[in-house]
Write an enzyme that holds these catalytic residues in place. Structure first.
Site, PDB file in Angstrom:
ATOM      1  N   SER A 198      29.434  22.744  28.012  1.00  0.00           N
ATOM      2  CA  SER A 198      29.865  21.655  27.443  1.00  0.00           C
ATOM      3  C   SER A 198      28.435  21.091  27.207  1.00  0.00           C
ATOM      4  O   SER A 198      27.582  21.054  28.225  1.00  0.00           O
ATOM      5  CB  SER A 198      30.439  20.730  28.524  1.00  0.00           C
ATOM      6  OG  SER A 198      30.219  19.288  28.094  1.00  0.00           O
ATOM      7  N   ASP A 223      29.534   9.401  30.626  1.00  0.00           N
ATOM      8  CA  ASP A 223      29.225   8.910  29.071  1.00  0.00           C
ATOM      9  C   ASP A 223      30.278   7.895  28.467  1.00  0.00           C
ATOM     10  O   ASP A 223      30.101   6.904  27.800  1.00  0.00           O
ATOM     11  CB  ASP A 223      29.308   9.949  28.080  1.00  0.00           C
ATOM     12  CG  ASP A 223      28.145  10.729  28.177  1.00  0.00           C
ATOM     13  OD1 ASP A 223      27.172  10.024  28.596  1.00  0.00           O
ATOM     14  OD2 ASP A 223      28.114  12.002  27.825  1.00  0.00           O
ATOM     15  N   ARG A 275      23.571   6.750  24.790  1.00  0.00           N
ATOM     16  CA  ARG A 275      24.884   5.985  24.697  1.00  0.00           C
ATOM     17  C   ARG A 275      24.731   4.693  24.247  1.00  0.00           C
ATOM     18  O   ARG A 275      25.698   4.275  23.166  1.00  0.00           O
ATOM     19  CB  ARG A 275      25.577   6.310  25.902  1.00  0.00           C
ATOM     20  CG  ARG A 275      25.826   7.809  26.209  1.00  0.00           C
ATOM     21  CD  ARG A 275      26.544   8.510  25.095  1.00  0.00           C
ATOM     22  NE  ARG A 275      26.843   9.998  25.349  1.00  0.00           N
ATOM     23  CZ  ARG A 275      26.850  11.056  24.685  1.00  0.00           C
ATOM     24  NH1 ARG A 275      26.215  10.792  23.360  1.00  0.00           N
ATOM     25  NH2 ARG A 275      27.208  12.166  25.062  1.00  0.00           N
ATOM     26  N   ASP A 283      37.167  18.055  19.578  1.00  0.00           N
ATOM     27  CA  ASP A 283      37.883  16.830  20.461  1.00  0.00           C
ATOM     28  C   ASP A 283      38.070  15.647  19.400  1.00  0.00           C
ATOM     29  O   ASP A 283      38.858  15.247  19.264  1.00  0.00           O
ATOM     30  CB  ASP A 283      37.059  16.355  21.498  1.00  0.00           C
ATOM     31  CG  ASP A 283      37.201  17.193  22.899  1.00  0.00           C
ATOM     32  OD1 ASP A 283      38.090  18.173  22.938  1.00  0.00           O
ATOM     33  OD2 ASP A 283      36.383  17.454  23.746  1.00  0.00           O
TER      34      ASP A 283
HETATM   35  N1  ARG Z   1      25.384  14.718  33.266  1.00  0.00           N
HETATM   36  C1  ARG Z   1      24.441  13.950  32.216  1.00  0.00           C
HETATM   37  C2  ARG Z   1      24.585  12.562  32.023  1.00  0.00           C
HETATM   38  O1  ARG Z   1      25.456  12.029  32.552  1.00  0.00           O
HETATM   39  C3  ARG Z   1      24.864  14.620  30.732  1.00  0.00           C
HETATM   40  C4  ARG Z   1      26.124  14.596  30.531  1.00  0.00           C
HETATM   41  C5  ARG Z   1      26.283  15.196  29.160  1.00  0.00           C
HETATM   42  N2  ARG Z   1      27.453  15.581  28.722  1.00  0.00           N
HETATM   43  C6  ARG Z   1      27.780  16.977  28.362  1.00  0.00           C
HETATM   44  N3  ARG Z   1      28.829  17.350  27.549  1.00  0.00           N
HETATM   45  N4  ARG Z   1      26.988  17.936  28.945  1.00  0.00           N
HETATM   46  O2  ARG Z   1      23.859  11.853  31.433  1.00  0.00           O
END
Ligand code: ARG
Length: 393
Positions: free
Chosen positions: A177, A125, A96, A13
């Site tokens: 992912s 995110d 983040r 990406d």
């Molecule tokens: N659901 C979790 C959060 O919002 C993890 C998201 C992480 N992203 C991923 N590509 N798995 O913090």
């Protein structure tokens, strides 16, 4: 040409994003944050840098932010006992705001007018990054190509990458992912979207299946100083090594897995699994120590603060004034949180089996049922009457 700083991971990406932004007349500066995603084994940042340049970046910043991540993000959340919806130890969410902080810093240094990221329009995110950037510098433009570009599938992105000679590794197509850092791994998508299916073993990367771990338990002692873990088995560790060591140890014993359906900020429920051995061990030990040294009222009130704190972290409100104010409260509570907790790790479980602290409020002469009892049982008679009084009709 307008300049943009892109949070770059080296994946498909963000590599396509570099080119996509170039086609829209941006000079693209890539920023790679090392939050420990190599998980002790190291990440090939050289290869990531080469890929960014090949995709069209004019410059690449690679920053090892692990120490700052631990001291300014992970440990405050540990002190707060911040756990989202009872299960998620917030590894991704804590990373983040730190990435956002450096996006802004590099944008200022490079006199860029925009920052960009590779998050989709469905997750948390994007919110965390953009809210943080917006708080730190509301004048910066934010570009989220994945929310608006033309690609409808991974295959289309691969086609685009090949057409433009963007060197990406399409052979290791992952069925999930994944987001990783030193505090834990978040795994979603693929077969995990089927709620009725148990996560397959191949979804887990750093924890052994509990059924396949050693049949004998392992004991470890964690020592805290003012809420911060400083020793394992009496030996002082640097924070990063302490966490790495516990990830290894816990992972070997199948500790730190969780499987949950969570409420995202954008309103969607999603199925996610997490691996966070060190975080799990440290949260259990830290709470256990607090049970010993915090008085009842403070302990109970702090539980409410923990819930709110976790929610703020999850929602991306790390740089909010409420979060800052709560840190003030939490810091005060940690003054006495020093001592040692012994844990027993076995077959995916982690439980405290012994605890000691110079600040312990436990008084054996009061709690004992033995003959050294000093508690005056006659006192409770009047106490109970008065306690019940307002409830009697
Ligand atoms: N659901 C979790 C959060 O919002 C993890 C998201 C992480 N992203 C991923 N590509 N798995 O913090």
């Amino acid at each position: 040409m307008k300049k943009v700083v892109l949070a770059y991971s080296g994946g498909l990406d963000t590599s396509c994003i570099v080119r996509w932004l170039r086609e829209r007349s941006y000079e693209v500066i890539c920023f790679v944050a090392d939050l420990g995603q190599g998980l002790g084994k190291g990440e090939d940042f050289e290869a990531i840098e080469q890929r960014a340049l090949a995709a069209g970046a004019s410059k690449v910043y690679i920053k090892d932010l692990q120490d700052e991540f631990i001291s300014d993000f992970i440990f405050p959340a540990l002190k707060a006992n911040a756990v989202y919806e009872g299960k998620y130890l917030l590894a991704t969410a804590l990373g983040r705001p730190l990435i956002a902080k450096y996006l802004v810093e590099i944008a200022h240094k490079e006199k860029a007018e925009a920052v960009a990221h590779g998050c989709t329009g469905k997750g948390n995110d994007q919110v965390r990054l953009e809210v943080a950037v917006g708080i730190l510098d509301p004048k910066l433009e934010i570009i989220a190509p994945v929310r608006e570009w033309e690609f409808k599938s991974r295959d289309e992105e691969i086609e685009y990458a090949i057409k433009h000679n963007i060197p990406i590794d399409v052979t290791k197509k992952k069925p999930y992912s994944i987001d990783r850092n030193i505090w834990g791994i978040s795994i979603e998508a693929g077969v995990l979207e089927n709620l009725e299916q148990e996560p397959p073993e191949d979804a887990y990367m750093i924890t052994k299946s509990p059924v396949n771990t050693a049949s004998y338990p392992k004991y470890i002692e964690i020592t805290f100083a003012k809420g911060i873990p400083v020793k394992i088995d009496g030996k002082t560790f640097k924070a990063k090594n302490l966490i790495t060591c516990l990830n290894e140890l816990g992972g070997q014993l199948g500790v730190g897995r969780s499987d949950m359906v969570e409420n995202r900020l954008v309103g969607i429920k999603s199925r996610e699994i997490y691996e966070a051995p060190a975080a799990t061990i440290l949260h259990i030990a830290h709470k256990e120590l607090e049970a010993l040294v915090l008085d009842r009222e403070l302990a109970h009130f702090k539980e409410m603060i923990s819930l709110k704190y976790a929610e703020l972290v999850y929602y991306g409100l790390w740089f909010s004034s409420l979060k800052e104010a709560l840190d003030g409260f939490i810091e005060k509570t940690q003054k006495l949180v020093s001592g040692t907790i012994k844990l027993k790790l076995s077959k995916g479980t982690c439980v405290a089996v012994s605890r000691k602290s110079n600040n312990s409020l436990y008084k054996k002469e009061l709690s004992t049922y033995g003959k050294e009892d000093k508690f005056d049982q006659k006192l409770t008679n009047g106490f109970i009457k008065l306690f019940a009084l307002p409830h009697q009709k």
